[in-house]
Design a protein around this motif. Structure first.
Motif, PDB file in Angstrom:
ATOM      1  N   SER A   1       0.816  -1.215   0.000  1.00 34.40           N
ATOM      2  CA  SER A   1       0.000   0.000   0.000  1.00 34.40           C
ATOM      3  C   SER A   1       0.848   1.263   0.000  1.00 34.40           C
ATOM      4  CB  SER A   1      -0.933   0.008   1.213  1.00 34.40           C
ATOM      5  OG  SER A   1      -0.196  -0.129   2.421  1.00 34.40           O
TER       6      SER A   1
ATOM      7  N   ASP B   1      -2.481  -4.512   5.148  1.00 37.01           N
ATOM      8  CA  ASP B   1      -3.462  -4.634   6.227  1.00 37.01           C
ATOM      9  C   ASP B   1      -4.237  -3.341   6.447  1.00 37.01           C
ATOM     10  OD1 ASP B   1      -1.507  -3.070   7.327  1.00 37.01           O
ATOM     11  OD2 ASP B   1      -1.228  -4.281   9.145  1.00 37.01           O
ATOM     12  N   GLU B   2      -4.396  -2.552   5.377  1.00 40.39           N
ATOM     13  CA  GLU B   2      -5.122  -1.290   5.486  1.00 40.39           C
ATOM     14  C   GLU B   2      -5.902  -1.024   4.196  1.00 40.39           C
ATOM     15  OE1 GLU B   2      -2.403   1.916   5.962  1.00 40.39           O
ATOM     16  OE2 GLU B   2      -1.148   1.355   4.267  1.00 40.39           O
ATOM     17  N   PRO B   3      -7.002  -0.279   4.293  1.00 36.72           N
ATOM     18  CA  PRO B   3      -7.854  -0.020   3.115  1.00 36.72           C
ATOM     19  C   PRO B   3      -7.140   0.688   1.979  1.00 36.72           C
ATOM     20  CG  PRO B   3      -9.027   0.538   5.143  1.00 36.72           C
ATOM     21  CD  PRO B   3      -7.598   0.272   5.534  1.00 36.72           C
TER      22      PRO B   3
ATOM     23  N   ILE C   1      -4.804  -0.103   0.339  1.00 36.74           N
ATOM     24  CA  ILE C   1      -4.354  -1.029  -0.702  1.00 36.74           C
ATOM     25  C   ILE C   1      -5.260  -0.966  -1.928  1.00 36.74           C
ATOM     26  CG2 ILE C   1      -5.627  -3.025   0.192  1.00 36.74           C
ATOM     27  CD1 ILE C   1      -2.109  -3.008  -1.441  1.00 36.74           C
ATOM     28  N   GLU C   2      -6.534  -0.621  -1.745  1.00 35.53           N
ATOM     29  CA  GLU C   2      -7.450  -0.524  -2.884  1.00 35.53           C
ATOM     30  C   GLU C   2      -7.040   0.609  -3.813  1.00 35.53           C
ATOM     31  OE1 GLU C   2      -9.741  -2.564  -3.748  1.00 35.53           O
ATOM     32  OE2 GLU C   2      -9.802  -3.824  -1.951  1.00 35.53           O
TER      33      GLU C   2
ATOM     34  N   GLU D   1      -7.090  -6.585   1.143  1.00 30.94           N
ATOM     35  CA  GLU D   1      -6.795  -6.098   2.484  1.00 30.94           C
ATOM     36  C   GLU D   1      -6.815  -7.291   3.432  1.00 30.94           C
ATOM     37  OE1 GLU D   1      -8.568  -3.187   5.993  1.00 30.94           O
ATOM     38  OE2 GLU D   1      -9.465  -3.131   3.987  1.00 30.94           O
TER      39      GLU D   1
END
Length: 262
Positions: free
Chosen positions: A12, A35-37, A39-40, A57
């Motif tokens: 990310s 492990d966090e949004p 990444i989208e 995620e």
């Protein structure tokens, strides 16, 4: 769909983001995880290179989190793995919560090994594949006020060397260890180290430079790459400097409040 497929963890931000960008530029379809949004959004960025991108995620400190990542690959052959996900933790060990230092170990060691074992089995079976593991020169240095993190990287650096030897009969599979020094990423904020000398320093490496060094070594099949000439010097000195001296030097960099000391 491209012919090549890469998994990049911790993608990310920071080194992982830059590694995934380089892989996309080189025509690899991607499975990226963090492990966090965020990444989208990172996944959408990588798509500009015309490759297929799956963004997941997931918490790779958990075996179930690694299973989620592997399931997202849908059985596709993994040609390249950048095992980059990692977590830091500053402050004195005796002041840390058990849950916090366990998450460092479970992310940097347990989850990494679980992913590597799964992916490497398939690579060795077909005698083809490339792996980049993000270690650190921190693994050479007793990390006062960062003891669990440095210890975890010492494990990773050593483990990579051992596995490289174990699979040496598989000439088509390479394992490269990327060993940067301090890098200008969110690492120090997340580790609670912004008030330290190392965390506040403006001489940290840029993640794009570190990723490029790692990628070039990966493509050459090199065993190790220490990114940055200053870090190369520091790594060399660490091998000949007494552990007590290294620990004291690290204390001056990582002790809480050291950013304000003359």
């Amino acid at each position: 769909m491209a012919n090549k497929f890469a998994i990049v963890t911790g993608a990310s931000t920071g080194i992982g983001f830059e590694l995934a960008s380089i892989a996309a530029e080189n025509g690899y379809d991607l499975l990226v995880v963090a492990d966090e949004p965020l990444i989208e959004a990172a996944g959408q960025h990588f798509k500009q290179h015309g490759v297929e991108v799956i963004a997941v995620e997931s918490d790779l400190s958990l075996l179930q989190g690694v299973d989620t990542l592997l399931a997202a690959a849908k059985g596709r052959q993994v040609d390249l793995l950048c095992a980059n996900a990692g977590r830091g933790l500053g402050h004195a060990f005796l002041d840390q919560e058990v849950s916090d230092w366990r998450r460092v170990i479970d992310t940097n060691i347990t989850g990494t090994l679980y992913l590597l074992q799964h992916v490497l089995k398939a690579m060795v079976a077909r005698d083809d594949g490339k792996v980049l593991i993000t270690g650190s020169i921190a693994g050479f240095i007793p990390g006062s006020f960062q003891a669990v993190y440095n210890g975890s990287k010492a494990f990773v650096d050593s483990f990579a060397d051992a596995i490289r030897n174990e699979i040496k009969g598989s000439k088509g599979v390479t394992i490269t260890t990327l060993m940067p020094g301090p890098v200008e990423t969110e690492f120090f904020d997340r580790a609670g180290m912004l008030d330290t000398s190392v965390g506040s320093s403006d001489t940290k490496s840029h993640p794009a430079d570190v990723a490029r060094d790692g990628w070039e070594a990966l493509m050459k099949g090199e065993a190790h790459i220490v990114s940055g000439w200053k870090n190369k010097v520091q790594a060399a000195l660490a091998h000949v400097t007494p552990a007590a001296a290294l620990a004291e030097r690290h204390r001056k960099m990582a002790e809480p409040g050291s950013a304000n000391k003359g």
